[in-house]
Design an enzyme around this catalytic site. Structure first.
Site, short mmCIF file in Angstrom:
data_model
loop_
_atom_site.label_atom_id
_atom_site.label_comp_id
_atom_site.label_asym_id
_atom_site.label_seq_id
_atom_site.Cartn_x
_atom_site.Cartn_y
_atom_site.Cartn_z
N ASN A 9 0.89 -1.17 0.00
CA ASN A 9 0.00 0.00 0.00
C ASN A 9 0.92 1.22 0.00
OD1 ASN A 9 -1.88 1.96 0.40
ND2 ASN A 9 -2.58 1.21 2.39
N ARG A 93 -2.59 -2.27 -3.33
CA ARG A 93 -3.82 -1.51 -3.18
C ARG A 93 -3.74 -0.35 -4.18
NH1 ARG A 93 -5.49 1.26 2.40
NH2 ARG A 93 -7.66 1.61 1.94
N HIS A 181 -12.40 2.38 0.63
CA HIS A 181 -12.25 1.38 1.71
C HIS A 181 -12.80 0.03 1.29
CE1 HIS A 181 -12.00 4.82 4.87
NE2 HIS A 181 -10.79 4.36 4.63
N GLY A 210 -11.17 4.85 11.09
CA GLY A 210 -9.74 5.03 11.35
C GLY A 210 -9.41 6.48 11.09
N GLY A 212 -8.82 7.66 8.18
CA GLY A 212 -9.84 7.81 7.15
C GLY A 212 -11.06 7.06 7.67
N ARG A 241 -9.69 15.14 7.61
CA ARG A 241 -10.58 15.47 6.47
C ARG A 241 -11.95 15.91 6.97
NH1 ARG A 241 -9.66 9.94 3.30
NH2 ARG A 241 -7.91 9.53 4.68
N ASP A 283 -5.63 12.58 16.25
CA ASP A 283 -5.58 11.22 16.79
C ASP A 283 -6.61 11.09 17.93
OD1 ASP A 283 -4.53 9.00 18.60
OD2 ASP A 283 -3.20 8.85 16.87
N GLY A 328 -8.89 1.37 13.25
CA GLY A 328 -8.25 1.80 14.51
C GLY A 328 -9.22 2.22 15.60
N GLY A 330 -12.72 2.04 15.39
CA GLY A 330 -13.83 1.08 15.46
C GLY A 330 -13.48 -0.17 16.25
N GLU A 331 -12.22 -0.61 16.15
CA GLU A 331 -11.82 -1.85 16.82
C GLU A 331 -11.44 -1.63 18.29
OE1 GLU A 331 -8.58 -3.48 14.47
OE2 GLU A 331 -9.76 -3.20 12.65
P1 AMP Z 1 -6.24 3.60 11.51
O1 AMP Z 1 -6.24 4.67 10.45
O2 AMP Z 1 -7.19 2.49 11.21
O3 AMP Z 1 -4.84 3.13 11.84
O4 AMP Z 1 -6.80 4.29 12.85
C1 AMP Z 1 -6.15 5.37 13.45
C2 AMP Z 1 -7.06 5.95 14.53
O5 AMP Z 1 -7.37 4.89 15.45
C3 AMP Z 1 -6.44 7.07 15.34
O6 AMP Z 1 -7.39 8.09 15.57
C4 AMP Z 1 -6.10 6.39 16.65
O7 AMP Z 1 -6.13 7.27 17.73
C5 AMP Z 1 -7.20 5.37 16.76
N1 AMP Z 1 -6.81 4.26 17.64
C6 AMP Z 1 -5.90 3.32 17.41
N2 AMP Z 1 -5.78 2.51 18.49
C7 AMP Z 1 -6.64 2.96 19.40
C8 AMP Z 1 -7.00 2.59 20.72
N3 AMP Z 1 -6.40 1.55 21.31
N4 AMP Z 1 -7.96 3.29 21.35
C9 AMP Z 1 -8.55 4.36 20.76
N5 AMP Z 1 -8.24 4.77 19.52
C10 AMP Z 1 -7.31 4.09 18.85
#
Ligand code: AMP
Length: 398
Positions: A9, A93, A181, A210, A212, A241, A283, A328, A330-331
């Protein structure tokens, strides 16, 4: 010697990758990592499936190193790390498949030319995706490469889900809603078929939250509607964004504020969203820690907007059976999930506070009319699966 595939990616200054060895039951995750700081201070970090660091390398005076030179070093490391395996293909990707490309495809000259023509539709991503393909072609011309499109999963939606209320000629020219996505949504649809076939066959919203962020409405595992549109700017509020916005604001910024198109692009892609509203960070973890009231306001707007868009997708689906959280936020973020679910209580969704706090696979209460799940996404695995599916069969043919 057995085979391995690499999922790539590629962005402007970084390349995310994952290495899969080929087992009888499919690709096995062997390593994943990132080459970052390309053009400034390159650094390669890779971890194994348990998160242990396998390599952490920086290059002295590496600012002049090209994508090609760094990919050469990445493959040299991969060869050393997996001496019993031969890399048999690379999957990429590719953010935009346009109107024509709805399936993963083996890369050849004609495809690259056609994908170049789509770069104006995704100027921040597509050129970098294609540059990585070209760099690998220069390094290993005979190595098969497969393009996996982020738009493909949404390709077959009804006309109403893809059309802007603009003159028809613009739609025919490609000014339409594509959605993104797709590799993440496809992975979730596939996984759900294995773990919860009944829900997989129903009406579902998948929330990819995440940096995005977007939502996808699925019926029987197929995309019906999604919040991203012509670009990955549309829909939800994201890390930096803006998400959906009255187009009149853009006209105002151009004509009344004297902003250039480049300045507006930077504003919408890099300075808005959680960062712009909070003034603290893009973040989510940093926002939770912050005591600045604007951070709380940004979080509140994020969940309000997500629930509002979800409500629209419930209408597209004609009802709702389940919601899946991934990526990030959502999980990993029970606070955000709880807030979105509370705002969707009118659908009959109630979540279990303890299950949600534990990021459990199912977070809805047994008596909830709507099932809520948490499923970690794995776009890299989806790319590896597609890559293997597209490879020419040994000895010719497909
Ligand atoms: P991604 O783009 O999928 O890597 O997601 C990034 C986002 O997920 C950022 O805003 C991070 O702060 C959030 N994130 C990642 N891990 C955690 C966590 N353990 N608790 C809360 N937010 C998280």
């Amino acid at each position: 010697m057995s085979g391995a595939v690499v999922s790539i990616n590629a962005g402007s200054s970084s390349i995310k990758f994952a290495l899969f060895t080929l087992d009888t039951d499919g690709p096995r995750h062997a390593a994943a990592g990132k080459l970052e700081g390309i053009g400034t201070a390159p650094r390669l970090v890779a971890r194994d499936a348990d998160g242990a660091v396998l390599v952490d390398r920086s290059w002295n005076n590496g600012a002049g190193l090209t994508h090609e030179a760094l990919l050469h070093d990445l493959f040299a490391w991969a060869g050393d790390h997996l001496p019993e395996h031969e890399i048999i293909a690379i999957g990429h990707r590719v953010v935009h498949g346009g109107m024509a490309f709805a399936r993963p495809l083996l890369v050849d000259d004609a495809l690259l030319t056609a994908l170049d023509a789509l770069s104006p539709l995704a100027p921040l991503h597509q050129p970098h995706n294609l540059a990585a393909i070209r760099a690998i072609r220069a390094l290993a011309p005979a190595l098969p490469q497969v393009a996996c499109f982020d738009t493909a999963f949404h390709h077959d939606r009804a006309d109403s889900a893809t059309r802007f209320a603009l003159p028809r000629a613009l739609h025919d020219k490609g000014i339409r809603r594509y959605g993104f996505h797709g590799l993440s949504y496809e992975y979730i649809a596939r996984t759900l078929r294995e773990i919860d076939p009944e829900l997989a066959g129903g009406r579902l919203i998948v929330a990819h939250l995440g940096n995005g962020a977007s939502l996808c409405a699925m019926r029987e595992g197929k995309s019906v509607d999604t919040t991203m549109g012509f670009t990955a700017l549309d829909g939800l509020m994201m890390g930096t964004r803006c998400g959906n916005i009255d187009p009149g604001v853009l006209l105002h910024l151009l004509t009344q504020e004297g902003m250039s198109s480049g300045e507006i692009e930077t504003l919408l892609y890099q300075q808005s969203g959680l960062l712009g509203v909070s003034g603290v960070s893009s973040d989510m973890r940093a926002l939770h820690k912050s005591e600045d009231p604007h951070a709380a306001e940004a979080i509140d707007l994020f969940t309000w907007r997500a629930a509002r868009e979800a409500g629209a997708l419930v209408s597209s689906l004609g009802g709702l059976d389940g919601i899946v959280f991934t990526a990030g936020i959502g999980e990993n973020d029970p606070i955000i999930r709880a807030s979105i679910c509370e705002r969707l209580a009118w659908t009959g969704l109630t979540i279990d506070r303890d299950l949600n706090a534990r990021n459990a696979p199912v977070i809805s209460r047994p008596d909830s009319r709507i099932i809520a799940r948490v499923i970690p996404t794995d776009e890299e695995r989806m790319i590896a699966v597609h890559t293997l599916g597209v490879l020419p069969a040994p000895g010719g043919g497909r």
